[in-house]
Design a protein around this motif. Structure first.
Motif, PDB file in Angstrom:
ATOM      1  N   HIS A   2       6.173  17.831  -4.645  1.00 28.96           N
ATOM      2  CA  HIS A   2       5.621  17.004  -5.713  1.00 28.96           C
ATOM      3  C   HIS A   2       6.467  17.226  -7.044  1.00 28.96           C
ATOM      4  CE1 HIS A   2       1.103  16.943  -4.021  1.00 28.96           C
ATOM      5  NE2 HIS A   2       2.055  16.298  -3.215  1.00 28.96           N
ATOM      6  N   VAL A   3       6.979  16.085  -7.608  1.00 32.46           N
ATOM      7  CA  VAL A   3       7.595  16.389  -8.818  1.00 32.46           C
ATOM      8  C   VAL A   3       7.129  15.442  -9.950  1.00 32.46           C
ATOM      9  CG1 VAL A   3       9.767  16.527  -7.628  1.00 32.46           C
ATOM     10  CG2 VAL A   3       8.921  14.104  -8.037  1.00 32.46           C
ATOM     11  N   ALA A   4       6.078  14.670  -9.720  1.00 31.29           N
ATOM     12  CA  ALA A   4       5.389  13.995 -10.848  1.00 31.29           C
ATOM     13  C   ALA A   4       3.943  14.140 -10.737  1.00 31.29           C
ATOM     14  CB  ALA A   4       5.600  12.388 -10.565  1.00 31.29           C
ATOM     15  N   VAL A   5       3.289  13.977 -11.848  1.00 31.03           N
ATOM     16  CA  VAL A   5       2.084  14.282 -12.136  1.00 31.03           C
ATOM     17  C   VAL A   5       1.136  13.196 -12.806  1.00 31.03           C
ATOM     18  CG1 VAL A   5       0.286  15.931 -13.450  1.00 31.03           C
ATOM     19  CG2 VAL A   5       2.304  16.756 -12.316  1.00 31.03           C
ATOM     20  N   TYR A   6       0.274  12.592 -12.054  1.00 30.33           N
ATOM     21  CA  TYR A   6      -0.627  11.552 -12.535  1.00 30.33           C
ATOM     22  C   TYR A   6      -1.899  11.735 -12.496  1.00 30.33           C
ATOM     23  CZ  TYR A   6       3.812   9.096 -11.935  1.00 30.33           C
ATOM     24  OH  TYR A   6       5.259   8.646 -12.339  1.00 30.33           O
ATOM     25  N   SER A   7      -3.025  11.394 -13.466  1.00 25.59           N
ATOM     26  CA  SER A   7      -4.273  11.072 -13.500  1.00 25.59           C
ATOM     27  C   SER A   7      -4.656   9.705 -13.273  1.00 25.59           C
ATOM     28  CB  SER A   7      -5.052  11.965 -14.596  1.00 25.59           C
ATOM     29  OG  SER A   7      -4.676  10.851 -15.795  1.00 25.59           O
ATOM     30  N   THR A  34      -1.891  -1.362  -3.787  1.00 28.16           N
ATOM     31  CA  THR A  34      -3.124  -0.340  -3.800  1.00 28.16           C
ATOM     32  C   THR A  34      -2.604   1.054  -3.669  1.00 28.16           C
ATOM     33  OG1 THR A  34      -4.595  -1.963  -2.844  1.00 28.16           O
ATOM     34  CG2 THR A  34      -5.112   0.496  -2.581  1.00 28.16           C
ATOM     35  N   MET A  35      -2.756   2.121  -4.440  1.00 32.92           N
ATOM     36  CA  MET A  35      -2.062   3.369  -4.361  1.00 32.92           C
ATOM     37  C   MET A  35      -3.481   4.168  -4.027  1.00 32.92           C
ATOM     38  SD  MET A  35       0.604   3.444  -7.356  1.00 32.92           S
ATOM     39  CE  MET A  35      -0.422   2.184  -8.318  1.00 32.92           C
ATOM     40  N   LEU A  36      -3.344   5.168  -3.144  1.00 34.97           N
ATOM     41  CA  LEU A  36      -4.174   6.034  -3.041  1.00 34.97           C
ATOM     42  C   LEU A  36      -3.218   7.465  -3.356  1.00 34.97           C
ATOM     43  CD1 LEU A  36      -6.741   7.081  -1.922  1.00 34.97           C
ATOM     44  CD2 LEU A  36      -5.884   7.287   0.267  1.00 34.97           C
ATOM     45  N   GLN A  37      -3.823   8.404  -4.389  1.00 31.20           N
ATOM     46  CA  GLN A  37      -3.146   9.293  -5.003  1.00 31.20           C
ATOM     47  C   GLN A  37      -3.992  10.542  -5.177  1.00 31.20           C
ATOM     48  OE1 GLN A  37       0.333   8.225  -4.521  1.00 31.20           O
ATOM     49  NE2 GLN A  37       0.357   9.747  -6.117  1.00 31.20           N
ATOM     50  N   PRO A  38      -3.327  11.775  -5.088  1.00 28.99           N
ATOM     51  CA  PRO A  38      -4.174  12.987  -5.846  1.00 28.99           C
ATOM     52  C   PRO A  38      -4.182  12.709  -7.233  1.00 28.99           C
ATOM     53  CG  PRO A  38      -2.217  13.730  -4.670  1.00 28.99           C
ATOM     54  CD  PRO A  38      -2.003  12.060  -4.657  1.00 28.99           C
ATOM     55  N   ASN A  39      -5.482  12.695  -7.878  1.00 30.62           N
ATOM     56  CA  ASN A  39      -5.852  12.726  -9.154  1.00 30.62           C
ATOM     57  C   ASN A  39      -5.603  13.853  -9.753  1.00 30.62           C
ATOM     58  OD1 ASN A  39      -6.918  12.184 -11.688  1.00 30.62           O
ATOM     59  ND2 ASN A  39      -8.372  10.872 -10.915  1.00 30.62           N
ATOM     60  N   TYR A  40      -4.560  14.144 -10.640  1.00 30.73           N
ATOM     61  CA  TYR A  40      -4.528  15.802 -11.115  1.00 30.73           C
ATOM     62  C   TYR A  40      -5.547  16.055 -12.064  1.00 30.73           C
ATOM     63  CZ  TYR A  40      -2.008  19.450 -13.497  1.00 30.73           C
ATOM     64  OH  TYR A  40      -1.509  20.825 -13.655  1.00 30.73           O
ATOM     65  N   PHE A  78       0.772  -1.225  -0.034  1.00 29.49           N
ATOM     66  CA  PHE A  78       0.027   0.117  -0.086  1.00 29.49           C
ATOM     67  C   PHE A  78       0.896   1.357  -0.176  1.00 29.49           C
ATOM     68  CE2 PHE A  78      -2.302   3.226   2.439  1.00 29.49           C
ATOM     69  CZ  PHE A  78      -3.285   3.504   1.449  1.00 29.49           C
ATOM     70  N   ALA A  79       0.502   2.406  -0.528  1.00 32.14           N
ATOM     71  CA  ALA A  79       1.107   3.795  -0.744  1.00 32.14           C
ATOM     72  C   ALA A  79      -0.110   4.649  -0.719  1.00 32.14           C
ATOM     73  CB  ALA A  79       2.100   3.680  -2.019  1.00 32.14           C
ATOM     74  N   SER A  80       0.244   5.555   0.131  1.00 39.70           N
ATOM     75  CA  SER A  80      -0.660   6.706   0.142  1.00 39.70           C
ATOM     76  C   SER A  80       0.208   7.985  -0.132  1.00 39.70           C
ATOM     77  CB  SER A  80      -1.437   6.868   1.486  1.00 39.70           C
ATOM     78  OG  SER A  80      -1.998   8.012   1.413  1.00 39.70           O
ATOM     79  N   ASN A  81      -0.394   8.578  -1.131  1.00 39.07           N
ATOM     80  CA  ASN A  81       0.414  10.217  -1.489  1.00 39.07           C
ATOM     81  C   ASN A  81       1.901   9.821  -1.347  1.00 39.07           C
ATOM     82  OD1 ASN A  81      -2.017  12.389  -1.358  1.00 39.07           O
ATOM     83  ND2 ASN A  81      -2.604  10.587   0.077  1.00 39.07           N
ATOM     84  N   LEU A  82       2.341   8.854  -2.357  1.00 39.68           N
ATOM     85  CA  LEU A  82       3.774   8.522  -2.260  1.00 39.68           C
ATOM     86  C   LEU A  82       4.594   9.097  -3.709  1.00 39.68           C
ATOM     87  CD1 LEU A  82       6.527   7.443  -1.283  1.00 39.68           C
ATOM     88  CD2 LEU A  82       5.640   5.325  -2.040  1.00 39.68           C
ATOM     89  N   VAL A  83       3.885   8.455  -4.567  1.00 37.73           N
ATOM     90  CA  VAL A  83       4.669   8.183  -6.091  1.00 37.73           C
ATOM     91  C   VAL A  83       4.519  10.027  -6.719  1.00 37.73           C
ATOM     92  CG1 VAL A  83       3.676   5.935  -6.215  1.00 37.73           C
ATOM     93  CG2 VAL A  83       2.554   7.848  -7.590  1.00 37.73           C
ATOM     94  N   GLY A 128     -14.011  14.979  -4.206  1.00 38.98           N
ATOM     95  CA  GLY A 128     -13.318  13.785  -4.337  1.00 38.98           C
ATOM     96  C   GLY A 128     -12.117  13.975  -5.338  1.00 38.98           C
ATOM     97  N   LYS A 129     -10.967  14.202  -4.813  1.00 36.39           N
ATOM     98  CA  LYS A 129      -9.881  14.496  -5.765  1.00 36.39           C
ATOM     99  C   LYS A 129      -8.683  13.588  -5.609  1.00 36.39           C
ATOM    100  CE  LYS A 129     -10.845  19.282  -5.580  1.00 36.39           C
ATOM    101  NZ  LYS A 129     -10.501  20.697  -5.525  1.00 36.39           N
TER     102      LYS A 129
END
Length: 213
Positions: free
Chosen positions: A146-151, A127-133, A96-101, A201-202
């Motif tokens: 933050h250095v990477a952007v993901y949707s 399982t990843m929990l991430q900000p959705n750009y 699991f990773a939350s707000n990592l990548v 929900g972001k």
């Protein structure tokens, strides 16, 4: 990350722990078995892994503060997410990773995926929990690390290109942060998770497994 980051941008917040305990009760406990080995990457204050009930729990973070925040019975590893040499092959059932990548370069992320593919069991998942750009673009770079952007689309595509099978995508899973004025009462979190409508929900949730030959 340095202590300065945790003193300012990511200060300790009791509300965060209450949110994760509710998320465990109403969501994650249905996905993690009592006999599983759980690995929390970028564990930070260990709010997720402390809430988990499983046979073995492991918290990993570059920040040495995890050793102070891990609950009794939680093993800690201080190091990078791409270096999992301390763990045997096929020893982890639930990563699991939350707000990592978003804090990792793409090369660092790919290295982490390679390391995870080795340590996940045959039934293991990530399982990843991430900000959705796509939904959090206005606030995304308020965090200077933050250095990477993901949707939800680009993250799924990157996983697939690295030999992973994406088995679940929830593009709006949670609000962006516990710093909001939303209450952290468990029954409200349960209602939010169950609702088909996700106001604010972001954050996205993705579940993936390495493709086995």
């Amino acid at each position: 990350m340095s202590d300065a980051y945790h003193d300012t941008r990511l200060a300790e917040d009791p509300k965060r722990g209450a949110v994760w305990r509710a998320l465990w009760r109403y969501f994650f406990r249905h996905r993690i078995g009592a006999e599983d080995t759980v690995l929390d990457l970028g564990a930070g204050y260990c709010d997720f892994v402390n809430a988990v009930r499983a046979r073995r729990r492991i918290a990993l973070d570059l920040w040495e503060g995890i050793t102070r925040h891990a609950a009794p019975g939680v093993e800690t590893i201080v190091g990078t997410a791409g270096d999992l040499a301390a763990l045997p092959a096929k020893s982890v059932d639930y990563a699991f990773a939350s707000n990592l990548v978003e804090h990792l370069s793409q090369a660092e992320f790919v290295t982490m995926l390679e390391a995870l593919a080795r340590v996940l069991s045959d039934r293991g998942s990530f399982t990843m929990l991430q900000p959705n750009y796509r939904y959090a673009y206005k606030e995304y770079f308020d965090d200077y690390t933050h250095v990477a952007v993901y949707s939800h689309i680009s993250l799924a595509d990157l996983l697939a290109s690295c030999g992973w099978q994406v088995v679940e995508v929830r593009k709006r899973f949670l609000p962006l942060t516990v710093k909001s004025r939303l209450p952290s009462w468990g029954f409200l979190i349960a209602a939010y998770l169950a609702s088909p409508v996700k106001p604010m929900g972001k954050q996205m949730l993705l579940v993936a497994q390495p493709r086995r030959s």
